[in-house]
Design a protein around this motif. Sequence first.
Motif, PDB file in Angstrom:
ATOM      1  N   CYS A  78     -11.177 -13.896  -1.149  1.00 47.86           N
ATOM      2  CA  CYS A  78     -10.978 -14.305  -2.543  1.00 47.86           C
ATOM      3  C   CYS A  78      -9.652 -13.844  -3.140  1.00 47.86           C
ATOM      4  O   CYS A  78      -9.250 -14.322  -4.192  1.00 47.86           O
ATOM      5  CB  CYS A  78     -12.128 -13.812  -3.415  1.00 47.86           C
ATOM      6  N   GLY A  79      -8.982 -12.886  -2.507  1.00 44.02           N
ATOM      7  CA  GLY A  79      -7.695 -12.416  -3.009  1.00 44.02           C
ATOM      8  C   GLY A  79      -7.789 -11.313  -4.047  1.00 44.02           C
ATOM      9  O   GLY A  79      -6.779 -10.885  -4.595  1.00 44.02           O
ATOM     10  N   GLU A  80      -8.991 -10.834  -4.342  1.00 42.25           N
ATOM     11  CA  GLU A  80      -9.188  -9.756  -5.308  1.00 42.25           C
ATOM     12  C   GLU A  80      -8.594  -8.456  -4.773  1.00 42.25           C
ATOM     13  O   GLU A  80      -8.712  -8.145  -3.588  1.00 42.25           O
ATOM     14  CB  GLU A  80     -10.679  -9.567  -5.580  1.00 42.25           C
ATOM     15  N   LYS A  81      -7.962  -7.688  -5.664  1.00 39.02           N
ATOM     16  CA  LYS A  81      -7.370  -6.412  -5.273  1.00 39.02           C
ATOM     17  C   LYS A  81      -8.309  -5.275  -5.654  1.00 39.02           C
ATOM     18  O   LYS A  81      -8.719  -5.159  -6.804  1.00 39.02           O
ATOM     19  CB  LYS A  81      -6.030  -6.201  -5.965  1.00 39.02           C
ATOM     20  N   GLY A  82      -8.631  -4.452  -4.675  1.00 36.82           N
ATOM     21  CA  GLY A  82      -9.420  -3.259  -4.922  1.00 36.82           C
ATOM     22  C   GLY A  82      -8.494  -2.062  -4.853  1.00 36.82           C
ATOM     23  O   GLY A  82      -7.763  -1.892  -3.886  1.00 36.82           O
ATOM     24  N   ARG A  83      -8.489  -1.243  -5.905  1.00 35.14           N
ATOM     25  CA  ARG A  83      -7.587  -0.090  -5.957  1.00 35.14           C
ATOM     26  C   ARG A  83      -8.398   1.184  -6.084  1.00 35.14           C
ATOM     27  O   ARG A  83      -9.312   1.269  -6.901  1.00 35.14           O
ATOM     28  CB  ARG A  83      -6.650  -0.224  -7.154  1.00 35.14           C
ATOM     29  N   TRP A  84      -8.018   2.194  -5.296  1.00 33.37           N
ATOM     30  CA  TRP A  84      -8.675   3.490  -5.347  1.00 33.37           C
ATOM     31  C   TRP A  84      -7.639   4.583  -5.306  1.00 33.37           C
ATOM     32  O   TRP A  84      -6.647   4.509  -4.588  1.00 33.37           O
ATOM     33  CB  TRP A  84      -9.622   3.668  -4.151  1.00 33.37           C
ATOM     34  N   LYS A  85      -7.892   5.618  -6.083  1.00 38.03           N
ATOM     35  CA  LYS A  85      -7.029   6.787  -6.089  1.00 38.03           C
ATOM     36  C   LYS A  85      -7.291   7.597  -4.829  1.00 38.03           C
ATOM     37  O   LYS A  85      -8.444   7.797  -4.448  1.00 38.03           O
ATOM     38  CB  LYS A  85      -7.365   7.615  -7.317  1.00 38.03           C
ATOM     39  N   LEU A  86      -6.239   8.015  -4.159  1.00 38.65           N
ATOM     40  CA  LEU A  86      -6.391   8.837  -2.963  1.00 38.65           C
ATOM     41  C   LEU A  86      -6.466  10.299  -3.365  1.00 38.65           C
ATOM     42  O   LEU A  86      -5.658  10.786  -4.139  1.00 38.65           O
ATOM     43  CB  LEU A  86      -5.207   8.624  -2.021  1.00 38.65           C
ATOM     44  N   SER A  87      -7.461  11.001  -2.844  1.00 40.02           N
ATOM     45  CA  SER A  87      -7.588  12.412  -3.129  1.00 40.02           C
ATOM     46  C   SER A  87      -6.802  13.219  -2.124  1.00 40.02           C
ATOM     47  O   SER A  87      -6.647  12.827  -0.960  1.00 40.02           O
ATOM     48  CB  SER A  87      -9.054  12.834  -3.100  1.00 40.02           C
ATOM     49  N   VAL A  88      -6.287  14.325  -2.560  1.00 40.49           N
ATOM     50  CA  VAL A  88      -5.447  15.171  -1.701  1.00 40.49           C
ATOM     51  C   VAL A  88      -6.273  16.154  -0.945  1.00 40.49           C
ATOM     52  O   VAL A  88      -7.277  16.590  -1.261  1.00 40.49           O
ATOM     53  CB  VAL A  88      -4.385  15.909  -2.539  1.00 40.49           C
TER      54      VAL A  88
END
Length: 88
Positions: A78-88
């Motif tokens: 579908c082209g949807e962007k999933g964004r997640w913060k990367l933990s250190v």
Amino acid sequence: MSKKLSKTEAQKKIENFFKNIKDKKPKEIKNIKRVAMSHNIPLKEKRKLFCKKCFTPYSGKEKIRIKDGKKTIVCESCGEKGRWKLSV
């Protein structure tokens, strides 16, 4: 008439479902998400295994970008962007 699941039974059902998510259909993923929400069970890291818009499981062919501490996955269907913060 369907039998009501207890919270522990629902957790077991969710765990078993996500063990082989690659060969699941979007409708099945939508139903298991509904079960989790009805029993107030957080999916946590499991929600990153499928698209939040079309519910298709990520297969590994999607575009993955890591920039400024964020991971972005573009859904193949579908082209949807999933964004997640990367933990250190």
